[in-house]
Design a protein around this motif. Sequence first.
Motif, PDB file in Angstrom:
ATOM      1  N   GLY A  35      39.060  47.904  62.068  1.00  0.00           N
ATOM      2  CA  GLY A  35      38.943  47.315  63.389  1.00  0.00           C
ATOM      3  C   GLY A  35      39.622  48.134  64.463  1.00  0.00           C
ATOM      4  N   PRO A  46      41.372  42.484  63.471  1.00  0.00           N
ATOM      5  CA  PRO A  46      40.853  41.490  62.554  1.00  0.00           C
ATOM      6  C   PRO A  46      41.907  41.098  61.526  1.00  0.00           C
ATOM      7  CG  PRO A  46      39.740  43.596  62.273  1.00  0.00           C
ATOM      8  CD  PRO A  46      40.665  43.730  63.429  1.00  0.00           C
ATOM      9  N   SER A  47      41.883  39.842  61.130  1.00  0.00           N
ATOM     10  CA  SER A  47      42.902  39.362  60.217  1.00  0.00           C
ATOM     11  C   SER A  47      42.679  39.840  58.805  1.00  0.00           C
ATOM     12  CB  SER A  47      42.917  37.827  60.237  1.00  0.00           C
ATOM     13  OG  SER A  47      41.642  37.321  59.892  1.00  0.00           O
ATOM     14  N   GLN A  57      41.096  41.950  69.460  1.00  0.00           N
ATOM     15  CA  GLN A  57      42.302  41.830  68.665  1.00  0.00           C
ATOM     16  C   GLN A  57      42.025  42.340  67.257  1.00  0.00           C
ATOM     17  OE1 GLN A  57      44.682  39.122  70.033  1.00  0.00           O
ATOM     18  NE2 GLN A  57      43.672  39.248  71.960  1.00  0.00           N
ATOM     19  N   ALA A  75      34.036  40.216  60.911  1.00  0.00           N
ATOM     20  CA  ALA A  75      35.439  40.029  61.274  1.00  0.00           C
ATOM     21  C   ALA A  75      35.836  40.961  62.415  1.00  0.00           C
ATOM     22  CB  ALA A  75      36.336  40.275  60.055  1.00  0.00           C
ATOM     23  N   SER A  77      34.143  39.660  65.627  1.00  0.00           N
ATOM     24  CA  SER A  77      34.803  38.452  66.118  1.00  0.00           C
ATOM     25  C   SER A  77      36.145  38.757  66.753  1.00  0.00           C
ATOM     26  CB  SER A  77      34.987  37.469  64.955  1.00  0.00           C
ATOM     27  OG  SER A  77      35.720  36.324  65.366  1.00  0.00           O
ATOM     28  N   ALA A  78      36.897  39.657  66.144  1.00  0.00           N
ATOM     29  CA  ALA A  78      38.242  39.946  66.627  1.00  0.00           C
ATOM     30  C   ALA A  78      38.244  40.835  67.862  1.00  0.00           C
ATOM     31  CB  ALA A  78      39.061  40.600  65.516  1.00  0.00           C
ATOM     32  N   TYR A  79      37.335  41.810  67.929  1.00  0.00           N
ATOM     33  CA  TYR A  79      37.407  42.798  68.992  1.00  0.00           C
ATOM     34  C   TYR A  79      36.258  42.753  69.987  1.00  0.00           C
ATOM     35  CZ  TYR A  79      41.191  44.675  66.268  1.00  0.00           C
ATOM     36  OH  TYR A  79      42.375  44.806  65.605  1.00  0.00           O
TER      37      TYR A  79
END
Length: 468
Positions: A225, A48-49, A46, A64, A67-69
């Motif tokens: 990302g 990253p924020s 996903q 980040a 963690s997200a992807y």
Amino acid sequence: MEAKTRSRGVVVAGFAVAVLGAYAAGHHNAVGGQPIVQGLEPVAAQVPSAAPSVAPSGTPDFSAIVSAYGPAVVNIRVKHLGGQSADGSDQPSSALGSGFIISSDGYILTNCHVVDGADEVTVRLADKRSFHATVVGADKTTDVAVLKIDADSLPTVKIGDPSQSKVGEWVVAIGSPYGLDSTVTSGIISAKARTMSDDAATPFIQTDVPVNPGNSGGPLFNLKGEVIGINSMIYSRTGGFQGLSFAIPIDEAMHVKDQLVKHGSVSRGRIGVGVQSLDQDAAKSLGLDTPRGALVGSVDPDGPAAAAGVQNGDVILSLNGQPVTDANELPSRVMQLTPGADVPIEIWRHGAQKKLTLTVGTAQSSAQRAAGAEPRPHAAPAKLGVAVRPLTDDELQQAGVDSGLLIEQVQGPAARAGLQPGDIIVGVNDTAVSSVDELRQMIAGSRGRVSIVIARDGAQMSVPVQLG
């Protein structure tokens, strides 16, 4: 023109991916003596924020993105049943690679060479679940393959735009080098639109990201990302990473993916020209304000470009409404055209712009080209070690020769004999040469030492060359 590539500025229509000293990044248990750089296993999921933070050292913090992807990056295990040993027992082999999920219902991108010839393909997710995978389609020309697993609600990557990336920007790879899942490495973009040889159809993204066997098929992320490439191969003399890695631009991979999912195969456009880049002097001599476009060095007399009126010496400024800034851009542009479509092409001829319309042809497959069904306008005779192109009428007049071939690149026997880029080959063993095919035939039929007659700086000389 089909997939074109450059050999010191010369781009040639219609070749497959290959480069001396470059190896596909897929990890095989038994490689049969040939070093292969193998599979990067990417991590994706996903968006990253937040953008990566910057460490005190100035290096970005990639946590980040990971963690997200990371959850969308998968490990790919391939089995080849193989033949039988002398005692009649099976001798299966296995291989490892990487891939990444592009849709929540289980479509996965990887390299063609990771799954080529596989009898069984297993995909293992970051959460340790394993699935049998079906190969939806694979394209050797671009080295892209699409897999499908029976699952839903899967994490996916975010697809980016490689054209917006810049040389010097940070990039991140996630994969499974040597089977070490979810390994994260980083580096910068070293170059863009890197064509590797007369057999390469893809303008690679070059990086210095450490990738190794097992990384093949994994994603290359930018700092937003977003996936901008598929890690595919490295340049190495040892089989391990030596600072040069190459990724397939994701926009080209997605174009191939769409066709594989819809049709199971890939059709490519062809216009039937061989082109080369322009330097400042060449642009000035043609009346261009800046070096731009792709100089046409050869035209297939039976091809779409010839039918539209394109001629040797023209400069292609735009194709299908998109500017052509360099010859390296043209091959992938042409490959993505729809066969049968009428597209505008803008050329520069005799100091003026001219607009034409051509009907896109269909490129032959790599198998057909390998079988010799299609000529290679600028292919260099392997035993001599040169890349050449025909001279334009103006160049012939300036050089004071009736015919000849301009040397664009020199290596091997030719380099050792003292031949140089810019030399004009006018004959072999006192026989005049006027085309690439003639030179190829003369060299193919020769053994040992040949005498290459060249024109250099207004004078002609004979250079003995010991063929490879």
